[in-house]
Design an enzyme around this catalytic site. Sequence first.
Site, PDB file in Angstrom:
ATOM      1  N   GLU A 157       0.928  -0.522  -5.129  1.00  0.00           N
ATOM      2  CA  GLU A 157      -0.200   0.405  -5.193  1.00  0.00           C
ATOM      3  C   GLU A 157       0.392   1.810  -5.241  1.00  0.00           C
ATOM      4  OE1 GLU A 157      -3.497   3.041  -3.643  1.00  0.00           O
ATOM      5  OE2 GLU A 157      -1.805   2.494  -2.410  1.00  0.00           O
ATOM      6  N   ASP A 200       0.813  -1.213   0.000  1.00  0.00           N
ATOM      7  CA  ASP A 200       0.000   0.000   0.000  1.00  0.00           C
ATOM      8  C   ASP A 200       0.852   1.271   0.000  1.00  0.00           C
ATOM      9  OD1 ASP A 200      -2.696   1.204   0.451  1.00  0.00           O
ATOM     10  OD2 ASP A 200      -1.720   1.948   2.262  1.00  0.00           O
TER      11      ASP A 200
HETATM   12  C1  GLC Z   1      -4.100   3.486  -0.232  1.00  0.00           C
HETATM   13  C2  GLC Z   1      -5.462   2.867  -0.013  1.00  0.00           C
HETATM   14  C3  GLC Z   1      -6.395   3.906   0.538  1.00  0.00           C
HETATM   15  C4  GLC Z   1      -5.827   4.429   1.841  1.00  0.00           C
HETATM   16  C5  GLC Z   1      -4.388   4.904   1.669  1.00  0.00           C
HETATM   17  C6  GLC Z   1      -3.718   5.097   2.992  1.00  0.00           C
HETATM   18  O1  GLC Z   1      -4.118   4.463  -1.187  1.00  0.00           O
HETATM   19  O2  GLC Z   1      -5.944   2.339  -1.205  1.00  0.00           O
HETATM   20  O3  GLC Z   1      -7.681   3.404   0.725  1.00  0.00           O
HETATM   21  O4  GLC Z   1      -6.629   5.487   2.305  1.00  0.00           O
HETATM   22  O5  GLC Z   1      -3.596   3.978   0.972  1.00  0.00           O
HETATM   23  O6  GLC Z   1      -3.403   3.863   3.562  1.00  0.00           O
END
Ligand code: GLC
Length: 654
Positions: A332, A290
């Site tokens: 991500e 993430d």
């Molecule tokens: C990523 C997740 C999102 C979250 C962020 C902080 O972008 O997809 O939902 O708010 O990380 O962890």
Amino acid sequence: MESTQLLRPDDLALLVDGLMQGPLGEMEPLARHIFGLRLEQFLPDVLRPLTILYGSHPQFPTILHRLLGQVAQGYAHRSEPLRLLDIRRMQEPDWFQKPEMIGYVCYTDRFAGTLSEVAAKIPYLQELGVTYLHLMPLLRPRPGQNDGGYAVQDYRAIDERLGSMADLADLAGQLRQHGISLCIDLVCNHTAKEHEWAQKARAGNPTYQAYYLMFPDRTLPDAYEKTTPEVFPDFAPGNFTYYPEIDRWVWTTFNEFQWDLNYANPAVLGEMLDIILFLANQGVEILRLDAVAFMWKRLGTDSQNQPEAHAILQLFRALTRIAAPGLLLLAEAIVSPDKLIPYLGRGEATNKECELAYHNVLMVLLWSALAERKVGLLTYALQQLPVIPTQTTWLTYIRCHDDIGWAVTDENAAAVGLNGFAHRAFLSQFYTGRFPGTFAKGATFQYNPKTQDRRVSGSLASLAGLEQALANQDEYEIDLAVRRILLLHNLILIYGGIPLLYMGDELGLLNDHTYLEDPDLVNDNRWLHRPLMDWAKAEARQNITTITGRIFMGIQQLLQARQQLPALHAQALTVPVWTHNEQVFGLIRDSPRGRVLILANFSERPQPISRDHIASMGLKGGLRDHLTGFTITRQPHLHLDPYQVVWLAVSNEP
Ligand code: GLC
């Protein structure tokens, strides 16, 4: 400094010897040899990023020893079935690039209840041909508000509402038996402020304070703020939070309760590596890492996508390749096109970073073309993307649990005669239902008055027009909305990569306003598109006379068609082409497995494409549409229905 200079050959031999006697001592000779071979193969890939990160650290050799010791431990604790899986994956390195791969993303509780209840839903997933299941954050979050689970309090425990770690391992095994690989989130940029490390830091422990980015006054925070954008300007403005009990400003990119980790401290990297190996050994096959763009900060920059953030990922990759090569890493990074590709590795790190990344650029461009009924920007912007490494691929998607941020660059917009700022504003207005004549019903997420940026929340079906059409009981509009939903799904299936179905989209679920009743969720309208699975509605999924049935069966048919078409393998080239019709998007997938031309009508009117133009795109002779089975022989034009997509190949028939 060259990493080889940091390590004497004797040191290395000693190190390997130590591992063989130590953590690997109890293993069979063959298992130890396998480890030795992998270590030899991947050590250069470990040393390269490790040198970028800690090359000037006085304890460099110790850092390396510790990390490799952890890797050996992870390997020694890996179960036999998982070690066999590793071998299977290595024998079939393109397993995740095959057209058979279909992803599904859901919240455990909203989809099934608990982890053990997910198993009962495997037949439903099989109806769709799912081979990859992403269960949204399930590690133990902080109580109360937790950003949808992205504020983790304990990485080695499961959210008690969902079950236990043993349930997770059990589910992973059951899924695997049905050909489904389990993906879970690893929030590696930050922990909850209730995490044990943060609690110790808050109690004044300097070792743990060094796990985070803490400042005694505003001097450095102010300097960083000058160039660091805000992620949640609305409910969490700024990037730092003051804690009086420790008299420190803590770096909090996201919410106040999410503390950014300090990877300049090698102890943090070691902790995260341990967690990665622990989760891999539970049978998790894909880790969604993430917010990776934020993992390294640098003064005078936006503190995103820094070379060190890439080095951390490369290091995770090389180290896990030794202990658990079956594991895939998914980045991500929701960033602009030029910043996105490097997460799949480039230059020396080609095929040595993450195997998977989200194609947020494609997602945004699809919504853009749908609103505009024009494919110029979509075609041009995709043409600008460099090819990706051969052993990586995209996760393609239309909706996920997050908002849509309009990642359209000014340069790309200008190249097709658009003003970037105005176009992004148009998209926000269109999808929040404020543009005259729009079909969409979404909501603004995080309006930023400084930049005028407005991101958008809303379910796929509501953004594609189904909610409004149903409210108006307008049969014609309902039909168009269903066609749009199928068009968008169609394009993520053919682009190249693993297409992700986001739970509920296969049934056309609309915006869900029930989050407004929950005080922990009410401030975050991303819950609008995180509905409860509607199993009652799902009953109608095989009834083609219902809207649900049209959507579900339409998607199901597309998925089956994809799985049967080898030409859609992720290794095939993806080449966007001009079709000479502004409303029709053209894309060629080309490889020794075959050539397919995809034509997609982005408007609600029928569109012609001349055969001559199709021939100039490299498809001469009789054509066959894989989706309908129709052959096209002598007609001078091909006519596409509103929002129709065809997958054309040269037909062998005369
Ligand atoms: C990523 C997740 C999102 C979250 C962020 C902080 O972008 O997809 O939902 O708010 O990380 O962890």
